[in-house]
Design an enzyme around this catalytic site. Structure first.
Site, PDB file in Angstrom:
ATOM      1  N   CYS A  20     -10.319 -11.356  17.768  1.00 33.83           N
ATOM      2  CA  CYS A  20     -10.678  -9.596  18.672  1.00 33.83           C
ATOM      3  C   CYS A  20     -11.734  -9.434  17.846  1.00 33.83           C
ATOM      4  O   CYS A  20     -12.696  -9.261  17.344  1.00 33.83           O
ATOM      5  CB  CYS A  20      -9.786  -8.906  18.606  1.00 33.83           C
ATOM      6  SG  CYS A  20      -7.953  -8.995  18.889  1.00 33.83           S
ATOM      7  N   CYS A  48      -5.706 -16.717  14.683  1.00 35.36           N
ATOM      8  CA  CYS A  48      -5.037 -16.009  16.066  1.00 35.36           C
ATOM      9  C   CYS A  48      -5.217 -16.401  17.475  1.00 35.36           C
ATOM     10  O   CYS A  48      -5.823 -17.674  16.966  1.00 35.36           O
ATOM     11  CB  CYS A  48      -6.182 -14.775  16.281  1.00 35.36           C
ATOM     12  SG  CYS A  48      -5.377 -13.492  14.670  1.00 35.36           S
ATOM     13  N   ARG A  89       7.429  -0.141   1.934  1.00 37.24           N
ATOM     14  CA  ARG A  89       6.977  -1.236   3.397  1.00 37.24           C
ATOM     15  C   ARG A  89       5.072  -2.089   2.994  1.00 37.24           C
ATOM     16  O   ARG A  89       4.680  -1.436   1.553  1.00 37.24           O
ATOM     17  CB  ARG A  89       6.729  -0.653   4.480  1.00 37.24           C
ATOM     18  CG  ARG A  89       5.174   0.424   4.577  1.00 37.24           C
ATOM     19  CD  ARG A  89       5.950   1.163   5.569  1.00 37.24           C
ATOM     20  NE  ARG A  89       5.325   2.365   6.511  1.00 37.24           N
ATOM     21  CZ  ARG A  89       5.157   3.516   6.162  1.00 37.24           C
ATOM     22  NH1 ARG A  89       5.324   4.066   5.059  1.00 37.24           N
ATOM     23  NH2 ARG A  89       3.564   3.851   6.794  1.00 37.24           N
ATOM     24  N   ARG A 141       0.716  -1.030   0.055  1.00 40.69           N
ATOM     25  CA  ARG A 141      -0.405   0.067   0.417  1.00 40.69           C
ATOM     26  C   ARG A 141       1.021   1.118   0.085  1.00 40.69           C
ATOM     27  O   ARG A 141       0.624   2.549  -0.543  1.00 40.69           O
ATOM     28  CB  ARG A 141      -0.612   0.103   1.048  1.00 40.69           C
ATOM     29  CG  ARG A 141      -1.787   0.950   1.217  1.00 40.69           C
ATOM     30  CD  ARG A 141      -2.354   1.406   2.964  1.00 40.69           C
ATOM     31  NE  ARG A 141      -3.581   0.494   3.455  1.00 40.69           N
ATOM     32  CZ  ARG A 141      -4.298  -0.744   2.661  1.00 40.69           C
ATOM     33  NH1 ARG A 141      -4.746  -0.287   1.748  1.00 40.69           N
ATOM     34  NH2 ARG A 141      -4.865  -1.485   3.040  1.00 40.69           N
ATOM     35  N   TYR A 142       1.869   1.290   0.536  1.00 42.74           N
ATOM     36  CA  TYR A 142       2.855   2.282   0.732  1.00 42.74           C
ATOM     37  C   TYR A 142       4.499   1.721  -0.024  1.00 42.74           C
ATOM     38  O   TYR A 142       4.808   1.413  -0.184  1.00 42.74           O
ATOM     39  CB  TYR A 142       2.914   3.056   2.419  1.00 42.74           C
ATOM     40  CG  TYR A 142       1.806   2.576   2.624  1.00 42.74           C
ATOM     41  CD1 TYR A 142       1.605   4.487   3.348  1.00 42.74           C
ATOM     42  CD2 TYR A 142       1.530   2.115   3.733  1.00 42.74           C
ATOM     43  CE1 TYR A 142       0.318   4.581   4.507  1.00 42.74           C
ATOM     44  CE2 TYR A 142       0.611   2.026   4.634  1.00 42.74           C
ATOM     45  CZ  TYR A 142       0.244   3.383   4.978  1.00 42.74           C
ATOM     46  OH  TYR A 142      -1.134   3.480   5.954  1.00 42.74           O
ATOM     47  N   ASP A 163     -11.194   1.383  12.518  1.00 47.38           N
ATOM     48  CA  ASP A 163     -11.770   1.004  11.380  1.00 47.38           C
ATOM     49  C   ASP A 163     -13.259   0.716  10.896  1.00 47.38           C
ATOM     50  O   ASP A 163     -13.840  -0.360  11.268  1.00 47.38           O
ATOM     51  CB  ASP A 163     -11.340   0.295  10.405  1.00 47.38           C
ATOM     52  CG  ASP A 163     -10.025   0.388  10.164  1.00 47.38           C
ATOM     53  OD1 ASP A 163      -9.188   1.598   9.861  1.00 47.38           O
ATOM     54  OD2 ASP A 163      -8.768  -0.478  11.013  1.00 47.38           O
ATOM     55  N   ARG A 165      -9.450  -6.767   9.518  1.00 45.81           N
ATOM     56  CA  ARG A 165      -9.561  -7.662   9.136  1.00 45.81           C
ATOM     57  C   ARG A 165      -9.751  -9.299   9.144  1.00 45.81           C
ATOM     58  O   ARG A 165      -9.225  -9.909   8.547  1.00 45.81           O
ATOM     59  CB  ARG A 165      -7.863  -8.034   9.160  1.00 45.81           C
ATOM     60  CG  ARG A 165      -7.195  -8.253   7.333  1.00 45.81           C
ATOM     61  CD  ARG A 165      -5.408  -8.546   8.011  1.00 45.81           C
ATOM     62  NE  ARG A 165      -5.182  -6.731   6.960  1.00 45.81           N
ATOM     63  CZ  ARG A 165      -4.251  -6.620   7.580  1.00 45.81           C
ATOM     64  NH1 ARG A 165      -3.573  -6.648   8.503  1.00 45.81           N
ATOM     65  NH2 ARG A 165      -4.012  -5.490   7.042  1.00 45.81           N
ATOM     66  N   CYS A 220     -12.084  -6.710  15.538  1.00 47.15           N
ATOM     67  CA  CYS A 220     -10.821  -6.889  14.523  1.00 47.15           C
ATOM     68  C   CYS A 220     -11.410  -6.299  12.962  1.00 47.15           C
ATOM     69  O   CYS A 220     -12.668  -6.911  12.177  1.00 47.15           O
ATOM     70  CB  CYS A 220     -10.369  -8.375  14.070  1.00 47.15           C
ATOM     71  SG  CYS A 220      -9.032  -8.828  13.001  1.00 47.15           S
ATOM     72  N   ASP A 223      -6.661   4.512   9.962  1.00 42.01           N
ATOM     73  CA  ASP A 223      -7.178   4.531   8.816  1.00 42.01           C
ATOM     74  C   ASP A 223      -7.681   4.761   7.894  1.00 42.01           C
ATOM     75  O   ASP A 223      -8.922   4.685   8.044  1.00 42.01           O
ATOM     76  CB  ASP A 223      -6.923   2.818   8.771  1.00 42.01           C
ATOM     77  CG  ASP A 223      -4.876   2.290   7.792  1.00 42.01           C
ATOM     78  OD1 ASP A 223      -4.663   2.655   7.211  1.00 42.01           O
ATOM     79  OD2 ASP A 223      -4.670   1.239   8.657  1.00 42.01           O
ATOM     80  N   LYS A 264      -3.170   5.677   6.533  1.00 47.24           N
ATOM     81  CA  LYS A 264      -2.916   5.934   8.041  1.00 47.24           C
ATOM     82  C   LYS A 264      -2.460   7.303   8.015  1.00 47.24           C
ATOM     83  O   LYS A 264      -1.180   7.825   7.199  1.00 47.24           O
ATOM     84  CB  LYS A 264      -2.219   5.162   8.791  1.00 47.24           C
ATOM     85  CG  LYS A 264      -2.640   3.761   9.478  1.00 47.24           C
ATOM     86  CD  LYS A 264      -1.517   3.164  10.339  1.00 47.24           C
ATOM     87  CE  LYS A 264      -2.581   1.235  10.649  1.00 47.24           C
ATOM     88  NZ  LYS A 264      -1.344   0.981   9.550  1.00 47.24           N
TER      89      LYS A 264
END
Ligand SMILES: *Cc1c(COP(=O)(O)O)cnc(C)c1O
Ligand code: SF4
Length: 355
Positions: free
Chosen positions: A92, A88, A79, A75-76, A272, A97, A95, A309, A316
């Protein structure tokens, strides 16, 4: 197992996002009042998860659009982010994603990993790889070692950032061996920075995810110490969550505890716009007020950056310095690309009278 009443019922619920926690994390929840407990709220599904608001999406950051090869998000410019596994230790409830997380794919196949390595080898402008997911530390030390060695052999100069909730939810998973594998320490004890002076050798960072001061346990602190002793600095990303940490005293205690443990508080993230998370959302105006108060109460290095984000893949941004103006129904931000992005004023849109 009956510490939190009702957990076995919800595990069989029709929720599309699985329910899972660790015995360590479950024990941090207070049994007397699980419905209003800041720890239980993070792993116990609620009915509100099934309601989806108009501005919500299953892929709020548009990950799909930035997928350059299976598992790799670019995306950037400088990175990339590797979806290391979709599993996981705790799912959570906030979450973002969840379109990927909670599946049954596990780590990348050897072919997929080869393609990821080929990509970073062909893209010298990429200086950093984030190992995210899912939670990379649900993999064994040896599986993680294979991925990390592949990255370090392909690009010794690559900065590695491992994003994991394990220090919070299963801190005993992190052993001396884990710390050495993450740091890239050779069997003979040499640190990667000592092995070859002709190319710049890079650091490994770990970013964890604690949201409440009760999550900064003695075992968390011990795990952090192991990592730091191996030369892996530790940062934290917290998410601002209604009913978990949306009051100033809790935030102050969280960031002070992290700072005391030697962890850089780095980000406080606005939620998000993931489907089924509206009950966690705190109005941005309230988040900004908390930040102003935190700067009065805490030392400089203990204060995180309040970040968002941008919906739709804008990247972000620090909220306080990127906010351009307030419209009737939205906050308008300037993205890194110079374009304007909007985030709904949920405090206005709410019709049930709450907040
Ligand atoms: C969050 C994120 C990053 C890292 O952003 P930082 O501001 O450097 O922490 C990198 N890639 C993707 C796809 C991300 O979502
Ligand atoms: S550990 Fe991270 S990826 Fe996994 S459910 Fe929690 S927030 Fe999502």
């Amino acid at each position: 197992m009956t510490l939190v009443p009702g957990l076995s019922d919800v595990q069989n619920s029709s929720s599309s996002f699985p329910c899972k926690t660790t015995s360590f994390y479950r024990a941090l929840a207070q049994a007397e009042d699980p419905l209003h407990d800041p720890i239980a709220a993070q792993f116990l599904p609620r009915d509100e998860e099934h309601s989806r608001e108009a501005h919500e999406s299953t892929d709020p950051l548009d990950d799909q659009r930035f997928l350059v090869t299976e598992r790799l998000i670019h995306r950037y410019p400088d990175r990339v982010l590797l979806l290391t596994t979709d599993r996981c230790a705790v799912y959570c409830r906030h979450c973002f994603r969840r379109h990927f997380t909670g599946g049954r794919q596990g780590p990348p196949t050897a072919t997929e990993l080869d393609k990821v390595l080929a990509y970073i080898s062909e893209h010298p402008e990429v200086h950093e790889i984030l190992l995210s997911g899912g939670d990379p530390l649900t993999l064994s030390d040896s599986d993680l070692g294979v991925i990390l060695q592949g990255i370090r052999r392909t690009r010794p100069d690559m900065i590695v950032r491992i994003c994991s909730r394990i220090p919070v939810v299963n801190p005993l998973r992190i052993t001396e061996t884990t710390a050495r594998v993450l740091a890239g320490i050779e069997p003979d004890g040499r640190h990667p920075t000592e092995t070859d002076q002709s190319v710049p050798q890079s650091a490994t960072w770990l970013v964890t995810h604690a949201n409440h001061p009760r999550e900064v346990t003695p075992s968390f602190v011990a795990a952090v110490r192991l990592l730091m002793r191996a030369g892996v600095p530790v940062l934290n990303q917290a998410v601002l969550l209604r009913g978990v940490n949306d009051d100033i005293d809790t935030l102050e205690a969280l960031f002070r505890a992290l700072y005391r443990a030697g962890v850089n508080p780095y980000y406080l993230l606005q939620t998000d716009l993931a489907a089924g998370t509206s009950h966690f959302r705190v109005p941005i105006s309230q988040g900004i007020a908390h930040m102003q108060e935190l700067r009065k109460r805490l030392s400089g290095p203990a204060v995180p950056v309040y970040a968002l984000d941008l919906p739709g893949g804008g990247g972000k941004v620090p909220i306080e310095s990127s906010l351009l103006r307030l419209e009737a129904a939205a906050y308008i931000f300037q993205g890194p690309d110079g374009h304007e992005y909007s985030y709904p004023r949920t405090e206005v849109a709410r019709t049930d009278g709450a907040r």
